[in-house]
Scaffold this active site. Structure first.
Site, PDB file in Angstrom:
ATOM      1  CG  ASP A 126      35.923  44.134  49.176  1.00 22.23           C
ATOM      2  OD1 ASP A 126      34.766  43.280  48.644  1.00 22.23           O
ATOM      3  OD2 ASP A 126      36.221  45.075  49.532  1.00 22.23           O
ATOM      4  CD1 TRP A 161      30.354  44.061  48.867  1.00 28.62           C
ATOM      5  CD2 TRP A 161      31.011  43.254  46.903  1.00 28.62           C
ATOM      6  NE1 TRP A 161      31.675  44.571  48.545  1.00 28.62           N
ATOM      7  CE2 TRP A 161      31.757  44.118  47.054  1.00 28.62           C
ATOM      8  CE3 TRP A 161      30.783  42.422  45.574  1.00 28.62           C
ATOM      9  CZ2 TRP A 161      32.326  43.770  45.682  1.00 28.62           C
ATOM     10  CZ3 TRP A 161      31.078  42.736  44.611  1.00 28.62           C
ATOM     11  CH2 TRP A 161      32.861  43.067  44.950  1.00 28.62           C
ATOM     12  N   GLY A 162      25.815  39.811  49.423  1.00 29.56           N
ATOM     13  CA  GLY A 162      25.366  38.619  49.083  1.00 29.56           C
ATOM     14  C   GLY A 162      25.271  38.391  46.846  1.00 29.56           C
ATOM     15  CG  ASP A 183      30.435  49.195  49.710  1.00 29.29           C
ATOM     16  OD1 ASP A 183      30.190  47.423  49.897  1.00 29.29           O
ATOM     17  OD2 ASP A 183      31.245  49.448  49.346  1.00 29.29           O
TER      18      ASP A 183
HETATM   19  C1  GLA Z   1      34.454  47.856  48.910  1.00 30.46           C
HETATM   20  C2  GLA Z   1      33.313  46.911  50.119  1.00 30.46           C
HETATM   21  C3  GLA Z   1      33.850  48.411  51.070  1.00 30.46           C
HETATM   22  C4  GLA Z   1      35.550  48.449  51.369  1.00 30.46           C
HETATM   23  C5  GLA Z   1      36.494  48.365  49.739  1.00 30.46           C
HETATM   24  C6  GLA Z   1      37.523  48.733  50.101  1.00 30.46           C
HETATM   25  O1  GLA Z   1      33.276  48.185  48.361  1.00 30.46           O
HETATM   26  O2  GLA Z   1      32.442  46.469  50.107  1.00 30.46           O
HETATM   27  O3  GLA Z   1      33.108  47.660  52.880  1.00 30.46           O
HETATM   28  O4  GLA Z   1      36.543  47.671  52.051  1.00 30.46           O
HETATM   29  O5  GLA Z   1      36.177  47.793  48.412  1.00 30.46           O
HETATM   30  O6  GLA Z   1      37.958  49.439  48.530  1.00 30.46           O
END
Ligand code: GLA
Length: 376
Positions: A126, A161-162, A183
């Site tokens: 992440d 996330w891009g 997300d």
């Molecule tokens: C981010 C990621 C999610 C998940 C959460 C966990 O938001 O994008 O997919 O893994 O963290 O805290």
């Protein structure tokens, strides 16, 4: 590790968030196998955020929370492996994970070794709490190299996330998949929003490093960590079809121990899975269509051996018609060729007689075809 088709599996986040533990993981492993989903290709069982203690040990190693995982992570990996599945875990390029547990920043090689010792096969990585002075590409390169040097084949699943133009540098890091969207939540608006975010990123989806549109919400019906309003079965069918056709990894996010018949049917559609796993991994294209409502989207993707997958998606709440000309697929009348198509949810077959296809779609519904080129 080089993965030649989009990874498939299950991830704990969507339904369970922080509420994870050993027995849940064991039961999920059993359910993935017993439901037949593993046999259909869902092979990675991934534990997301919130699995560790908030402090590292005296040797700076990450420690599994002994209340949630009383036998440690190696025991979890062993159980998951005993079912034939592969085992995935989660960390973060920042000081902390998104939920506030220790991240891997400045511990990349040590953590990769720890994961290797535990028998991990997949690492979701992440981007929360990351350094503001070191560019993301260096952070992902570090972990990519650490994984390649840890002595075990571990699939690297990047999750930035891009952000920071991820698509420009992610393939330099060794990642096999990269989150190309924010997300997901279990609402129709969220699904639509992710589809929109994805639209300019199709050219970056390639064999070896797949655009990850985030975990599936199919079958959640508003329950669990990202549950919110929930969706209906038609919306889940369309969500799954888009993810499959666009070549996204297919990571289930619902409680697989208690699936409805419809959830099993959607996640288990073998012909959709075949399209998702098509070895050519060609770039999907969005067709212009004609007289198209804004909420009606048409995607196509060339498959191996000259076949074509075509998906007609009604993202709107009114019934509509999807319309496209075969010349957008490289088949104008002058080629003397047409398409023999099979719809993959109903099995309906048809041969296109004219220069175009017009197909009625109910609200939120879709039709996905596998088409063969034929002489007219
Ligand atoms: C981010 C990621 C999610 C998940 C959460 C966990 O938001 O994008 O997919 O893994 O963290 O805290």
């Amino acid at each position: 590790m080089v993965k030649m088709t989009p990874p498939m599996g299950w991830n704990s986040w969507n339904t369970y968030g922080e509420q994870i533990n050993e027995s849940l993981i064991f039961e999920t492993a059993d359910a993935l196998v017993d439901s037949g989903l593993f046999a259909k290709g869902y092979e990675y069982l991934v534990i997301d955020d919130c699995w560790s203690l908030k402090e590292r040990d005296e040797k700076e190693r990450l420690v599994a929370d002994p209340v949630k995982f009383p036998h440690g992570m190696k025991a979890v990996a062993d159980y998951v492996h005993s079912k034939g599945l592969k085992f995935g875990m989660y960390s973060c390029a920042g000081n902390l994970t998104c939920a506030g547990y220790p991240g891997s920043f400045e511990h990349e090689f040590l953590d990769a070794e720890t994961f290797a010792e535990w028998g991990v096969d997949f690492l979701k990585y992440d981007y929360c709490y990351h350094s503001s002075i070191i560019h993301g590409k260096y952070l992902y390169q570090r972990m990519g190299l650490a994984l390649e040097n840890c002595g075990r084949d571990i699939l690297f699943s990047a999750c930035s996330w891009g952000a920071d133009q991820t698509h420009e540098w992610i393939k330099s890091t060794g990642a096999s998949m990269w989150r190309s969207t924010g997300d997901i939540f279990d609402t129709w608006e969220s699904i639509k929003e992710l589809v929109k975010q994805q639209n300019c990123l199709h050219p970056y989806n390639a064999v070896g490093c797949f655009n990850d549109m985030d975990m599936l919400v199919v079958g959640m019906y508003g329950k669990g960590n990202v549950g919110l309003k929930g969706c209906n079965d038609t919306q889940y069918k369309t969500h799954f079809s888009i993810w499959a056709l666009l070549g996204s990894p297919l990571m289930i996010g619902c409680d697989v121990r208690h699936m409805s018949e419809e959830t099993k049917r959607i996640l288990g559609n073998e012909e959709l899975i075949l399209i998702n796993q098509d070895k050519a991994c060609r770039q999907p294209i969005k067709l212009n269509g004609f007289w198209q409502e804004e909420d009606c989207i048409i995607y196509a993707r060339q498959l191996e051996h000259g076949e074509i997958a075509i998906g007609l998606f009604n993202l709107g709440q009114e019934a509509t018609y999807a319309r496209f000309n075969l010349d957008e697929l490289g088949l104008p009348l002058s080629t003397g060729r047409t398409l023999k198509m099979k719809e993959l949810w109903t099995g309906e077959e048809l041969t296109v007689k004219n220069a175009s296809v017009i197909w009625k779609l109910d609200p939120y519904d879709c039709a996905v075809f596998r088409a063969k080129v034929e002489k007219r």
